[in-house]
Design an enzyme around this catalytic site. Structure first.
Site, PDB file in Angstrom:
ATOM      1  N   GLY A 122       7.073  37.730  24.900  1.00  0.00           N
ATOM      2  CA  GLY A 122       8.470  37.348  25.110  1.00  0.00           C
ATOM      3  C   GLY A 122       9.265  38.494  25.690  1.00  0.00           C
ATOM      4  N   GLY A 123       8.623  39.236  26.602  1.00  0.00           N
ATOM      5  CA  GLY A 123       9.193  40.493  27.101  1.00  0.00           C
ATOM      6  C   GLY A 123      10.112  40.376  28.289  1.00  0.00           C
ATOM      7  CG  ASP A 169       5.093  28.176  23.436  1.00  0.00           C
ATOM      8  OD1 ASP A 169       5.550  28.931  22.540  1.00  0.00           O
ATOM      9  OD2 ASP A 169       5.392  26.972  23.509  1.00  0.00           O
ATOM     10  CG  PHE A 170       6.418  33.427  21.087  1.00  0.00           C
ATOM     11  CD1 PHE A 170       7.091  32.464  20.354  1.00  0.00           C
ATOM     12  CD2 PHE A 170       7.172  34.262  21.908  1.00  0.00           C
ATOM     13  CE1 PHE A 170       8.460  32.326  20.418  1.00  0.00           C
ATOM     14  CE2 PHE A 170       8.548  34.141  21.994  1.00  0.00           C
ATOM     15  CZ  PHE A 170       9.200  33.167  21.252  1.00  0.00           C
ATOM     16  NE  ARG A 182      15.094  46.039  23.092  1.00  0.00           N
ATOM     17  CZ  ARG A 182      16.152  45.633  23.783  1.00  0.00           C
ATOM     18  NH1 ARG A 182      16.029  44.722  24.720  1.00  0.00           N
ATOM     19  NH2 ARG A 182      17.339  46.132  23.530  1.00  0.00           N
ATOM     20  CG  HIS A 223      17.092  38.820  16.958  1.00  0.00           C
ATOM     21  ND1 HIS A 223      18.327  39.375  17.227  1.00  0.00           N
ATOM     22  CD2 HIS A 223      16.611  38.408  18.159  1.00  0.00           C
ATOM     23  CE1 HIS A 223      18.578  39.298  18.519  1.00  0.00           C
ATOM     24  NE2 HIS A 223      17.560  38.724  19.105  1.00  0.00           N
TER      25      HIS A 223
END
Length: 408
Positions: A246-247, A296-297, A312, A316
């Site tokens: 997701g960088g 897709d994580f 990063r 959250h």
């Protein structure tokens, strides 16, 4: 002694203490104490809070702060900051500032004087304005992007948040596709889907995130990269990989490669198709040093036994239940004793948390039904996945921390 006199004496005592603290932190700053500037700002804010009357504090919160946000957003559309810094920042009239967009000078006057009252512009005389350091910052598109993203994505949710919470009998939002954002934006689906459908805001998001990163300590400043990642690195294949999950468009990996050219393993950027497309258009994968991979994580991690899986500001964005799915897929891919998960995110203090962390926590509540987490909450989440926190690294108040997670 009358009650009013007692209150006045108490306020004077509080102001005296606050003034002494400001003076002490100011002296420390002038003497070269590297940590004193932030303490000076905090003590100055305390001074304002004790010097104001309660009514003044109330009006500042209900009048000034909302006005500041909307005036700044309109100012970006009016190109006020860009125009103010043009011609070497020479003072300009409202008519000159309005000319950039053909706006009504009367409207511009109302916006400029609001911006000046909030120190976003300097007022040189009746209807004449010049730029200050904040103006010059906001004249740069990547910083104005922060205003665009936070206002356009966040304000509708904020405006409807009280009504949404009343409708749930004040339950904590934990559904990322049916929460305050969906209620405020009248949208079905996750906030990221809405971003994809609004290219200007999507572009502003990436510009804003990148700009903020420049002004905060990098994760490599606080984490022992050589000892934990370079030393003992397996030379080939998946085991050599540092995977940025997701960088975004690859800034983290580009900075890592520039800082640690001795890292000989693979550098892999994993993102959704639309973001990989944006990274490709920017030439991120042209050197072949950074690999671009659509992923897709919430699905199984395709790179097994990597040296490190880096995230990063990913977890959250999601409530605990979905974070467990993300972490579970990484746990399944890890090699015990070798792989690690590196989480670059805020770590809230259990008390007197930094205002940056508290503000971001509320923003994430409104935007994604998610949260910032304290150290205790991080440990509970990670351990509930059968993983272990090997270390938590921080540098400076209000910044992101780095959480190292291992599988033993």
């Amino acid at each position: 002694m009358p009650k009013e006199d007692i209150n006045a004496d108490m306020q004077k005592d509080s102001i005296t203490q606050a003034l002494d603290q400001v003076a002490a932190e100011g002296r420390n700053f002038l003497d070269g104490d590297a940590t004193a500037r932030e303490k000076l700002i905090a003590s100055a804010r305390t001074l304002v809070s004790v010097a104001e009357t309660p009514v003044e504090s109330l009006l500042w919160n209900i009048w000034a702060l909302p006005t500041r946000s909307v005036a700044a957003r309109i100012a970006v559309d009016l190109k006020l900051f860009e125009t103010a810094v043009s011609n070497n920042g020479s003072p300009k009239t409202n008519q000159e500032l309005a000319a950039a967009t053909g706006a009504s000078p009367t409207l511009v006057k109302r916006v400029t004087r609001t911006c000046a009252s909030m120190k976003m512009l300097d007022e040189e005389g009746p209807g004449r304005y010049s730029p200050n350091s904040l103006t010059r910052l906001l004249a740069q598109p990547e910083y104005a992007s922060g205003i665009i993203f936070c206002f356009d994505a966040g304000q509708p949710s904020y405006a409807q948040l009280p009504a949404y919470l009343r409708g749930t009998n004040f339950q904590n939002p934990e559904n990322s596709t049916d929460g305050p954002f969906q209620h405020g934006q009248k949208y079905t689906g996750h906030a990221f889907g809405w971003l994809m459908e609004h290219p200007e805001v999507f572009q502003a998001f990436h510009g804003y995130v990148h700009a903020l990163r420049i002004h905060r300590p990098s994760w490599t400043d606080m984490y022992p990269v050589k000892k934990r990642l370079v030393d003992g690195l397996k030379a080939e294949g998946d085991a050599s990989a540092l995977v940025d999950i997701g960088g975004g468009v690859g800034q983290i990996l580009q900075d890592f490669y520039a800082t640690f050219p001795e890292y000989g393993g693979r550098l892999v950027l994993q993102e959704l198709e639309e973001v990989i497309g944006a990274a490709t258009a920017m030439g991120v994968g042209q050197s072949k040093r950074i690999e671009l991979q659509m992923h897709d994580f919430f699905t199984p991690q395709p790179i097994k036994g990597a040296r490190a899986y880096f995230m990063r500001s990913v977890l959250h964005d999601w409530p605990d239940s979905q974070c467990r799915k993300i972490l579970g897929h990484l746990k399944d891919a890890m090699e015990p004793g070798y792989s690690r998960i590196l989480i670059s995110d805020c770590v809230l203090a259990d008390e007197h948390a930094a205002w940056q962390h508290i503000s971001l926590d509320f923003f994430m509540l409104a935007l994604a039904s998610s949260q910032e987490r304290s150290e205790r909450e991080w440990r509970q989440l990670i351990e509930s996945c059968g993983l272990k926190v090997a270390g938590i690294y921080n540098e400076g108040e209000g910044n992101e921390g780095l959480i190292e997670v291992v599988l033993e």
